[in-house]
Scaffold this active site. Structure first.
Site, PDB file in Angstrom:
ATOM      1  N   GLY A   1       0.578  -2.645  -7.414  1.00 45.77           N
ATOM      2  CA  GLY A   1       1.986  -2.609  -7.054  1.00 45.77           C
ATOM      3  C   GLY A   1       2.350  -1.264  -6.437  1.00 45.77           C
ATOM      4  O   GLY A   1       1.544  -0.632  -5.757  1.00 45.77           O
ATOM      5  N   SER A   2       3.541  -0.819  -6.748  1.00 48.97           N
ATOM      6  CA  SER A   2       4.056   0.385  -6.079  1.00 48.97           C
ATOM      7  C   SER A   2       3.304   1.652  -6.465  1.00 48.97           C
ATOM      8  O   SER A   2       3.456   2.676  -5.793  1.00 48.97           O
ATOM      9  CB  SER A   2       5.528   0.554  -6.403  1.00 48.97           C
ATOM     10  OG  SER A   2       6.242  -0.560  -5.914  1.00 48.97           O
ATOM     11  N   THR A   3       2.510   1.616  -7.538  1.00 49.22           N
ATOM     12  CA  THR A   3       1.749   2.814  -7.873  1.00 49.22           C
ATOM     13  C   THR A   3       0.696   3.097  -6.805  1.00 49.22           C
ATOM     14  O   THR A   3       0.110   4.169  -6.773  1.00 49.22           O
ATOM     15  CB  THR A   3       1.037   2.661  -9.235  1.00 49.22           C
ATOM     16  OG1 THR A   3       0.182   1.515  -9.177  1.00 49.22           O
ATOM     17  CG2 THR A   3       2.036   2.477 -10.354  1.00 49.22           C
TER      18      THR A   3
END
Lengths: 383, 632
Positions: free
Chosen positions: B318-320
């Site tokens: 995801g956004s990580t």
């Protein structure tokens, strides 16, 4: 020079098979069957893990033996040295690379079984010696320089096998080699001189050549009582088991000592103990009797053979066979130090079984080709 | 001309001589056999029947597993066991009846015992019951005449004081399986245990030790009369792990009953201070032996307690993943950190529309604010400009898509897609839309929580290729020699320091800027403040119709359809020392569900910091800046 009929070379396969000494084959099978029974007992009345596999190996060995028996004797004469070189190479291979590449393995994996080059070497040495001496004249063997080459044939693999260290196999190789020299007609004083020299060499070799850890290993071989939980314990247990068997034994599968006392290696080195515990002295005598019959067969085949190659080969192989079982039985009875030698045809083990059957194959081959004429040029392809 | 007749005569003479000698030697054997079996036979029979000497193996104590301070994670406890020697039992049913008045034995246990009797050799003892109480032991001893073939034995059994909390790291031991017999006689001892998972498995041989031997006299039914000689074995080595036991318990409590995992690591040394996967299992139960019902319950649990999610759970990051995309873009030079993109809530590419999580858009975004507010459109744009292969190469340098070798069995490789990979695996060519999706860490990408913590560590430790480790040293009990694993100085991974500075600023803003996605979960104490990145991983496809009527909230969805919550963080924000990754499966959003857990963990690990430094200054010293001469 007597002209020997060489008609056996022209026999068809069927005729050769007819010529095979089936009595000997039967005897071998009976002896091996004693082994199957004991392996069945060693696994507490189970065919797994040993008996079934041993039977399969024996089956493979039997096929190998018959193939060797009906093959052309010229082949074995001509390629004796090649076979020797191949065996010696594989011995060096596992010795040098075994500990690096294959994790200290001293065998070569064939997939269905593992092959120990030191086992194969035993037959190869006899074959090469018989090849060397088969056309020698009495004057030849009296010359010392003539003996240098066959001496090397025995000494080189011995040195490799001692390094393993497998003193038992090395000595066995030496004694069977000496036996072939003896049969080839080498003068008696040579053996006496060699014996004295060997004893004289012990002291300098001990102090100058051997390293400390090698000495320690040799001492353990020679004085097992120094290691009471090791082989000394085994021999004591073996004697109790064997002695308690009495004349008629405790009965099949009822050898309490073998089963309860953690008798070590009862499926390999100490299998004779188990036989003698369960079937008593009668069982032991039966097996020794079978071995004696095999020896008589071998002796008769060698004497009856009309060429020197066959005579030396036959006697050489039978001497090795004799030493094998003699050392084993003497060992489990506490007469010889424990050196790790299986009982031929009976102990569990693939390499030993296969090389033994190969040896018997050669003996049968000699029998089939007993009347062939093998002149001095036969090894080079001239009949 | 050679004289065959002479030769033959010599041969025959000598052959007969040899043949005779062989028979003489054989008569020697027969004589010896006669002596042993007939003359001395009775003596040996007595020896055999009344005083059998048997050699027993003594199991060595298994080495302990301890945490970084030597606090126990796996120890041995005394354990009274009752053993049965099948050979000495005249009637199994009678023995069972007599025994069950003292120790109740269920039908299932009887079946297991009967099965084992068939399988094993008849003189090897079989464990009937372990962990007997002292009164039970006393009653069995008193009634031993009615219980032939039963023996009481004091053994040791493994005990895991932390139970479920340490299971993911320590693993468990249990009985030797049929296929695991290697010929080592130790393995055939009744009740012998070997490591089956975790550190117990990895260090099994070191922990096992060397067996001792005991020579005992036993009577005709196999009962021991006395011990003649004893050679003690050598107990197994002690394994010191990098884990902090109390932190491990703390993290385990924080994750609670969620299907989640967390890894805490020292960003400089790579020592894993805590590695937790929940829900967990009780390793003591495996040692004791699971009942069928217990086993069924474990494997049918949808939150898969037996799967170590920290190293084997595969999740889209995801956004990580956005830091990786940003670094790849900076390295290629397609954007500068100050370059702004305008987010109106969506981006069109061909005839597809890619949405930002914020429906109405973020407005103008530079790199720091795009990471802080996790703007998707910004990353769609720069991912498209950078290309998948450069993103993949950056991800690999940061530790993804590879086995990191933390030392636990079952570690997963994950997946970092490239053009070549797709052609090979799927047989189709790479689509630009897939690059765009990769820009926000979705699509084919799969990572493990361990890889996420290594990624964040490499970002904040000055760009060094730190490797995770779980074992500090193995200490031998006999000579006290220990093999201390020297924490090596890790190689640089070649990311420009100014680029790393941008990432550090951006990740600090995530938690400390009021517009950051994890501002609510910030640490207020400036000395301990953390930085990090949230991630919310969609596990279902949002249809066009749903987008028009309003995307369903996580609370309104079935558990298995909710988003995964991810957070990677580090602290202290100015001199990073510890990194953490938290993944809560179907936990909702990264900011609301994973970030608070990560905050509590980072607070706790810093609170425990002074304790950790006592006596450990050497192993935990900050790595020195590598001097130039090593490169030259």
């Amino acid at each position: 020079m007597a002209i020997m009929p060489s008609r056996q070379l022209d026999l068809t396969l069927g005729q050769k098979l007819w010529q095979v000494n089936w009595g000997l084959v039967f005897l071998i099978t009976v002896t091996a069957s004693v082994g199957f029974g004991m392996l069945y007992s060693a696994a507490s009345g189970e065919f797994a893990p040993w008996a079934t596999r041993q039977m399969m190996r024996f089956g493979v060995g039997l096929v190998l033996m018959i193939i060797v028996a009906v093959s052309n004797i010229h082949f074995w004469l001509r390629y004796a040295y090649i076979i020797y070189i191949a065996s010696f190479s594989s011995l060096i291979f596992v010795e040098l690379f075994g500990s690096v590449g294959m994790g200290a393995q001293r065998w070569i994996d064939l997939g269905f079984m593992s092959l120990q080059p030191s086992e194969v070497m035993k037959s190869a040495v006899i074959l090469a010696l018989a090849r060397y001496f088969y056309a020698s004249r009495m004057e030849d063997v009296e010359r010392f320089t003539y003996l240098m080459f066959p001496l090397m044939l025995v000494a080189a693999p011995m040195a490799m096998i001692i390094r393993q260290p497998d003193l038992g196999t090395a000595l066995l190789l030496a004694v069977s080699g000496v036996a072939v020299f003896f049969l080839a007609g080498v003068r008696l004083w040579v053996f006496v001189a060699a014996g004295i020299a060997a004893i004289g060499a012990i002291v300098p070799v001990w102090h100058l050549v051997l390293l400390d850890y090698q000495k320690a290993r040799l001492l353990t071989y020679l004085r097992p009582e120094q290691d009471p939980l090791g082989s000394g314990y085994h021999v004591m247990q073996s004697k109790i088991a064997l002695g308690s068997g009495g004349i008629f034994g405790k009965g099949f599968l009822a050898g309490s000592q073998s089963h309860l006392s953690f008798l070590p290696e009862k499926h390999t080195d100490f299998i004779f103990t188990m036989l003698a515990e369960e079937f008593g002295m009668m069982g032991g005598l039966t097996l020794i009797g079978l071995y004696a019959l095999l020896l008589i067969y071998g002796f008769a085949i060698s004497l009856r053979c009309r060429h020197h190659f066959g005579r030396l080969l036959g006697m050489g192989i039978m001497t090795m066979f004799f030493l094998n079982f003699f050392v084993n039985v003497a060992m489990v009875m506490g007469l010889l130090p424990v050196v790790g030698m299986p009982l031929p045809l009976v102990s569990y083990g693939g390499s030993a079984m296969l090389t033994l059957m190969f040896g018997f194959g050669l003996l049968l081959n000699v029998y089939v080709h007993r009347d062939v004429y093998l002149g001095p040029g036969a090894a080079d392809g001239n009949v | 001309m050679y004289r065959d007749n002479d030769r033959y005569r010599t041969f025959s003479r000598r052959a007969i001589f040899m043949f005779g000698s062989k028979f003489l030697l054989m008569s020697g054997l027969i004589g010896r056999m006669y002596y042993l079996q007939v003359i001395e036979g009775d003596r040996y029979k007595t020896l055999a029947d009344e005083n059998r000497i048997s050699l027993k193996l003594l199991a060595p104590p298994r080495g302990r597993i301890v945490d970084r301070f030597g606090r126990p994670l796996a120890v041995n406890q005394q354990n009274y066991r009752i053993l049965l020697v099948p050979e000495n039992v005249p009637d199994l049913q009678i023995t069972f009846t007599a025994l069950s008045s003292i120790v109740p034995i269920s039908e299932g246990e009887k079946k297991r015992i009967k099965r084992e009797i068939k399988r094993r050799r008849r003189f090897l003892p079989i464990v009937i019951r372990e962990n007997l109480t002292w009164p039970q032991v006393a009653r069995i001893e008193a009634n031993s005449s009615e219980l032939p073939g039963l023996v009481i034995d004091i053994g040791e059994s493994r005990f895991y004081p932390d139970g479920e909390a340490s299971a993911a790291v320590v693993g468990y031991v249990s009985g030797v399986g049929e296929k695991e017999f290697t010929g080592d006689p130790l393995l055939e001892l009744p009740g012998f245990r070997i490591g089956k998972a975790g550190m117990e498995k990895v260090h099994d041989l070191a922990l096992r030790g060397k067996s001792g031997t005991s020579q005992v006299e036993v009577n005709a039914v196999g009962r021991e009369i006395r011990e003649l000689e004893r050679a003690e074995g050598r107990s197994g080595n002690e394994a010191w792990l990098t884990i902090d036991k109390e932190l491990q318990n703390f993290v385990s409590r924080q994750l609670g009953e969620e299907s989640a995992s967390a890894v805490v690591m020292d960003v400089h040394t790579g020592e894993v201070l805590s590695l937790v996967s929940t829900p967990s299992f009780d390793p003591n139960a495996f040692n004791r032996g699971l009942s069928r019902a217990e086993w069924k319950k474990l494997i049918s649990n949808p939150r898969s307690p037996l799967n170590n999610k920290a190293i084997a759970g595969l999740y889209a990051p995801g956004s990580t993943f956005k830091m990786i995309v940003a670094l790849a873009a900076l390295e290629k030079g397609v954007v500068s950190p100050r370059r702004k993109f305008f987010c109106n809530g969506e981006m069109e590419l061909g005839n597809a529309t890619f949405h930002c999580w914020k429906k109405n858009g973020h407005g103008a975004m530079d790199m720091v604010s795009a990471i802080a507010q996790s703007c998707d459109v910004y990353f769609y744009e720069i991912a498209r400009k950078t290309g998948i292969d450069r993103i993949a190469s950056m991800a690999r340098r940061l530790g993804m898509g590879q086995i990191l070798g933390a030392g636990l069995p079952g570690e997963q490789r994950g997946l970092i897609p490239t053009r070549a990979w797709k052609r090979q695996a799927k047989g189709t060519s790479w689509q630009q839309g897939e690059t765009v999706l990769a820009g926000i860490g979705q699509g084919f990408i799969l990572t493990t929580p361990l890889q996420l913590v290594v990624m964040i560590s490499r970002l904040v430790n000055g760009g060094r290729a730190v490797q995770p480790s779980l074992t500090r040293q193995i200490i031998s009990q006999s000579d006290h020699a220990s093999q201390i694993r020297v924490s090596s100085e890790f190689e640089k991974i070649g990311i420009h320091p100014t680029h790393l500075d941008v990432m550090a600023r951006a990740m600090a803003a995530v938690t400390n800027s009021p517009t950051g996605t994890a501002y609510k979960a910030r640490i207020r104490d400036g000395n301990q403040a953390m930085g990090g990145k949230t991630g919310t991983v969609q596990v279902r496809r949002i249809s066009k119709a749903e987008r028009e009527t309003g995307v369903l909230k996580n609370e309104d969805l079935e558990w298995h359809e909710r988003d995964h919550a991810v957070f990677v963080g580090f602290a202290p924000v100015h001199t990073p020392r510890y990194a953490v990754s938290v993944v809560v499966e179907h936990g909702g959003s990264g900011s609301s569900s994973a970030a608070p857990i990560a905050r509590d963990i980072l607070l706790e690990v810093q609170r425990r910091d002074p304790t950790r430094n006592i006596g450990n200054s050497q192993a935990l010293r900050m790595p020195k800046i590598q001097s130039e001469r090593e490169e030259g």
